[in-house]
Design a protein around this motif. Structure first.
Motif, PDB file in Angstrom:
ATOM      1  N   TYR A  71       0.850  -1.187   0.000  1.00  0.00           N
ATOM      2  CA  TYR A  71       0.000   0.000   0.000  1.00  0.00           C
ATOM      3  C   TYR A  71       0.892   1.245   0.000  1.00  0.00           C
ATOM      4  N   SER A  72       0.391   2.334  -0.514  1.00  0.00           N
ATOM      5  CA  SER A  72       0.993   3.644  -0.260  1.00  0.00           C
ATOM      6  C   SER A  72       0.219   4.284   0.890  1.00  0.00           C
ATOM      7  N   VAL A  73       0.782   5.309   1.514  1.00  0.00           N
ATOM      8  CA  VAL A  73       0.090   5.949   2.628  1.00  0.00           C
ATOM      9  C   VAL A  73       0.290   7.453   2.543  1.00  0.00           C
ATOM     10  N   GLU A  74      -0.786   8.180   2.771  1.00  0.00           N
ATOM     11  CA  GLU A  74      -0.794   9.647   2.772  1.00  0.00           C
ATOM     12  C   GLU A  74      -1.335  10.110   4.117  1.00  0.00           C
ATOM     13  N   TYR A  75      -0.723  11.150   4.688  1.00  0.00           N
ATOM     14  CA  TYR A  75      -1.122  11.639   6.005  1.00  0.00           C
ATOM     15  C   TYR A  75      -1.875  12.961   5.871  1.00  0.00           C
ATOM     16  N   ARG A  76      -2.959  13.083   6.634  1.00  0.00           N
ATOM     17  CA  ARG A  76      -3.772  14.290   6.605  1.00  0.00           C
ATOM     18  C   ARG A  76      -4.062  14.744   8.027  1.00  0.00           C
ATOM     19  N   THR A  77      -4.401  16.017   8.169  1.00  0.00           N
ATOM     20  CA  THR A  77      -4.751  16.580   9.477  1.00  0.00           C
ATOM     21  C   THR A  77      -6.262  16.656   9.613  1.00  0.00           C
ATOM     22  N   VAL A  78      -6.730  16.630  10.851  1.00  0.00           N
ATOM     23  CA  VAL A  78      -8.162  16.787  11.148  1.00  0.00           C
ATOM     24  C   VAL A  78      -8.293  17.747  12.323  1.00  0.00           C
ATOM     25  N   GLY A  79      -8.998  18.846  12.132  1.00  0.00           N
ATOM     26  CA  GLY A  79      -9.166  19.848  13.175  1.00  0.00           C
ATOM     27  C   GLY A  79      -8.159  20.971  13.028  1.00  0.00           C
ATOM     28  N   ASP A  80      -8.182  21.888  13.980  1.00  0.00           N
ATOM     29  CA  ASP A  80      -7.276  23.031  13.953  1.00  0.00           C
ATOM     30  C   ASP A  80      -5.828  22.567  14.017  1.00  0.00           C
ATOM     31  N   VAL A  81      -4.969  23.168  13.205  1.00  0.00           N
ATOM     32  CA  VAL A  81      -3.576  22.750  13.108  1.00  0.00           C
ATOM     33  C   VAL A  81      -2.672  23.747  13.827  1.00  0.00           C
ATOM     34  N   ASP A  82      -1.906  23.233  14.777  1.00  0.00           N
ATOM     35  CA  ASP A  82      -0.865  24.027  15.424  1.00  0.00           C
ATOM     36  C   ASP A  82       0.431  23.853  14.631  1.00  0.00           C
ATOM     37  N   ARG A  83       1.137  24.963  14.457  1.00  0.00           N
ATOM     38  CA  ARG A  83       2.327  24.927  13.605  1.00  0.00           C
ATOM     39  C   ARG A  83       3.350  23.907  14.090  1.00  0.00           C
ATOM     40  N   ASP A  84       3.486  23.763  15.393  1.00  0.00           N
ATOM     41  CA  ASP A  84       4.507  22.869  15.943  1.00  0.00           C
ATOM     42  C   ASP A  84       3.969  21.498  16.329  1.00  0.00           C
ATOM     43  N   LEU A  85       2.712  21.440  16.759  1.00  0.00           N
ATOM     44  CA  LEU A  85       2.181  20.201  17.341  1.00  0.00           C
ATOM     45  C   LEU A  85       1.176  19.487  16.456  1.00  0.00           C
ATOM     46  N   GLY A  86       0.848  20.066  15.300  1.00  0.00           N
ATOM     47  CA  GLY A  86      -0.061  19.398  14.376  1.00  0.00           C
ATOM     48  C   GLY A  86      -1.514  19.582  14.754  1.00  0.00           C
ATOM     49  N   SER A  87      -2.357  18.633  14.334  1.00  0.00           N
ATOM     50  CA  SER A  87      -3.805  18.689  14.565  1.00  0.00           C
ATOM     51  C   SER A  87      -4.198  17.708  15.652  1.00  0.00           C
ATOM     52  N   PRO A  88      -5.361  17.877  16.276  1.00  0.00           N
ATOM     53  CA  PRO A  88      -5.765  16.971  17.365  1.00  0.00           C
ATOM     54  C   PRO A  88      -5.955  15.522  16.918  1.00  0.00           C
ATOM     55  N   THR A  89      -6.428  15.338  15.681  1.00  0.00           N
ATOM     56  CA  THR A  89      -6.590  13.991  15.123  1.00  0.00           C
ATOM     57  C   THR A  89      -5.699  13.854  13.905  1.00  0.00           C
ATOM     58  N   GLN A  90      -5.081  12.700  13.747  1.00  0.00           N
ATOM     59  CA  GLN A  90      -4.267  12.430  12.568  1.00  0.00           C
ATOM     60  C   GLN A  90      -4.929  11.335  11.747  1.00  0.00           C
ATOM     61  N   LEU A  91      -4.823  11.457  10.427  1.00  0.00           N
ATOM     62  CA  LEU A  91      -5.478  10.527   9.505  1.00  0.00           C
ATOM     63  C   LEU A  91      -4.466   9.967   8.528  1.00  0.00           C
ATOM     64  N   ALA A  92      -4.521   8.679   8.320  1.00  0.00           N
ATOM     65  CA  ALA A  92      -3.688   8.009   7.319  1.00  0.00           C
ATOM     66  C   ALA A  92      -4.618   7.394   6.275  1.00  0.00           C
ATOM     67  N   LEU A  93      -4.330   7.692   5.008  1.00  0.00           N
ATOM     68  CA  LEU A  93      -5.091   7.141   3.886  1.00  0.00           C
ATOM     69  C   LEU A  93      -4.186   6.177   3.129  1.00  0.00           C
ATOM     70  N   PHE A  94      -4.501   4.896   3.238  1.00  0.00           N
ATOM     71  CA  PHE A  94      -3.750   3.848   2.548  1.00  0.00           C
ATOM     72  C   PHE A  94      -4.412   3.558   1.205  1.00  0.00           C
ATOM     73  N   ARG A  95      -3.598   3.489   0.151  1.00  0.00           N
ATOM     74  CA  ARG A  95      -4.086   3.078  -1.161  1.00  0.00           C
ATOM     75  C   ARG A  95      -3.316   1.855  -1.618  1.00  0.00           C
ATOM     76  N   LYS A  96      -4.016   0.860  -2.083  1.00  0.00           N
ATOM     77  CA  LYS A  96      -3.365  -0.390  -2.471  1.00  0.00           C
ATOM     78  C   LYS A  96      -2.686  -0.266  -3.814  1.00  0.00           C
ATOM     79  N   GLY A  97      -1.377  -0.607  -3.854  1.00  0.00           N
ATOM     80  CA  GLY A  97      -0.660  -0.746  -5.104  1.00  0.00           C
ATOM     81  C   GLY A  97      -0.465   0.521  -5.882  1.00  0.00           C
ATOM     82  N   THR A  98      -0.475   1.712  -5.224  1.00  0.00           N
ATOM     83  CA  THR A  98      -0.260   2.960  -5.943  1.00  0.00           C
ATOM     84  C   THR A  98       0.922   3.690  -5.345  1.00  0.00           C
ATOM     85  N   ALA A  99       1.549   4.521  -6.154  1.00  0.00           N
ATOM     86  CA  ALA A  99       2.687   5.293  -5.654  1.00  0.00           C
ATOM     87  C   ALA A  99       2.220   6.389  -4.736  1.00  0.00           C
ATOM     88  N   ARG A 100       3.057   6.734  -3.804  1.00  0.00           N
ATOM     89  CA  ARG A 100       2.684   7.777  -2.841  1.00  0.00           C
ATOM     90  C   ARG A 100       2.690   9.141  -3.503  1.00  0.00           C
TER      91      ARG A 100
END
Length: 477
Positions: A448-477
């Motif tokens: 799988y490839s994996v892409e990371y996304r933010t969920v909620g308000d994003v702090d410049r240093d600490l990121g977002s309260p929820t983190q999301l990973a989107l896996f795609r089968k057999g595709t390039a990142r």
């Protein structure tokens, strides 16, 4: 009975698109309680008003076997206020005539449908009877962001000494989403009426939970609304109260970690945010599913069906599976989704199955996507290889969407002690680096490839309260 709804938003005439009712012609809809007429007294880009006039069939009501109180000889079946007051019948008419608008869907104007609008609503002759009714309309609508005017209607204007009748003319003003405004009316008009015109059955609990999603669990008059909407049926009121309390508690854990920690010691704590995190998380998951073009989706660890409700509302998802390890939770999800009374087409789209995320389940194989929304952190870390095997190896969907708390962000919760998890049932909470290390390794092992996304308000240093990973089968990142 007359209800009017006026928008003064820019391009106010777009209201007709959200309601799916053409402004250039009057329309009539035959309903179980009579005939609903929809027309537009005024239409311009500055101001647009739609009116719903409900014409009751009093003879039909008497003949209707669903009418509460089956004694056909009872005088109340023939002499009552049903044809003249904006009662539960108006709520039925609103729900049937403006069904699509109530869901918040609009293919042509999705941004407008999701945005608050400057609205004014008038409802004529609203019943406000029973105990504790003084200012009841204000107590019910004001916490939802409405400015409320309730004008008592005298028993007879020529004899003011007779006093006021138990009816008020109601005016509501506020900046509210159209779908929310309609759902407020759908629930609160029967609550004000306190005398539903039909027999209240088990299905009413599901209707109340769906229409009250997002606002009823935390309403200060929740218990009053629940009792009145469910016609004081004790078993139904108890069931609804339990479910609403559970939802309110989950919302507190998700979005107000401090309050939860003060109550349970070591659970999530409170911090004010511009918008609740739970719906943002669900929307982020839906966006990811649409980005991969998923049509068949499983929500693994679905709970009581919050995400399933959103999936069902989008016809793009043709096959939906909800799984949970708890049979009782699935039963509540079935009620919340109202599957017992759903159409054949709706039931064909969705299945609820009891299953564990750490065991192979062939019923999940071959799907376009699987969602693990706030699931992995509830699994013991030594069981994560079993989860990985069941999802990425055995089921092997085209895409996997995983959300989990971002432990880095916990530092922004002032009242969350260091080292304390947001929820007592969390086995771990990963930093962004820890989550990426796990996800990258899983992706590499299963092609799988994996892409990371933010969920909620994003702090410049600490990121977002929820983190999301989107896996795609057999595709390039």
């Amino acid at each position: 009975m007359l209800v009017t709804l006026t928008s003064t938003a820019p391009s106010a005439s777009d209201l007709s698109h959200l309601l799916r009712k053409h402004p250039d012609r009057a329309q009539a809809f035959s309903l179980s309680v009579g005939t609903a007429h929809v027309f537009y007294p005024e239409v311009s880009d500055d101001r647009c008003t739609v009116a719903l006039l409900l014409e009751i069939d009093p003879v039909g009501l008497v003949r209707d076997k669903r009418l509460r109180g089956g004694d056909s000889a009872a005088l109340s079946r023939y002499v009552n206020d049903r044809p003249y007051a904006s009662s539960s019948m108006v709520a039925v008419a609103l729900g049937q005539v403006f069904r699509t608008a109530m869901t918040g869907r609009s293919e042509s104007f999705p941004v407008l449908a999701a945005a608050p609008l400057p609205l004014e609503i008038t409802v004529a002759a609203v019943p406000a009877r029973g105990r504790d009714t003084e200012g009841l309309a204000t107590r019910l609508f004001e916490p939802l962001g409405w400015q409320v005017e309730e004008t008592p209607i005298p028993l007879d204007p020529q004899f003011p000494e007779w006093g006021d009748s138990p009816y008020v003319d109601l005016v509501l003003r506020g900046n509210v989403r159209l779908s929310n405004a309609l759902r407020h009316l759908y629930v609160l008009l029967p609550a004000l009426d306190d005398a539903k015109h039909y027999w209240v059955s088990d299905d009413e609990v599901g209707k109340l939970l769906r229409a009250g999603e997002g606002w009823l669990p935390d309403h200060p008059e929740r218990d009053v609304i629940t009792r009145r909407y469910l016609a004081h049926q004790r078993s139904l009121v108890a069931e609804a109260t339990e479910l609403l309390s559970a939802e309110s508690h989950v919302r507190a854990l998700d979005d107000e970690p401090g309050a939860a920690d003060a109550e349970r010691g070591g659970q999530e704590e409170a911090q004010s945010r511009p918008a609740p995190l739970a719906p943002q998380r669900a929307e982020a998951v839906l966006t990811a599913l649409r980005d991969v073009g998923a049509r068949s989706v499983a929500d693994v660890g679905c709970g009581e069906g919050a995400l399933l409700t959103r999936l069902l509302a989008d016809p793009a998802f043709s096959t939906i599976v909800g799984t949970d390890v708890s049979a009782s939770v699935l039963t509540r999800a079935e009620r919340a989704l109202d599957l017992r009374e759903a159409s054949d087409r709706k039931r064909e789209r969705i299945r609820l199955v009891q299953s564990s995320v750490t065991y192979q389940d062939d019923r999940l194989a071959g799907l376009d996507a699987i969602v693990l929304m706030e699931v992995i952190e509830h699994v013991d870390e030594e069981r994560l290889p079993a989860l990985e095997s069941s999802i990425f190896d055995a089921a092997a969907p085209g895409a996997v969407v995983v959300t989990t708390p971002n432990a880095d962000f916990n530092g922004l919760f002032d009242t969350l002690p260091a080292g304390v998890f947001r929820h007592a049932d969390h086995r771990f909470e990963w930093t962004r680096a820890e989550f990426a290390a796990w996800a990258d390794a899983v992706a590499a092992r299963h092609a799988y490839s994996v892409e990371y996304r933010t969920v909620g308000d994003v702090d410049r240093d600490l990121g977002s309260p929820t983190q999301l990973a989107l896996f795609r089968k057999g595709t390039a990142r």
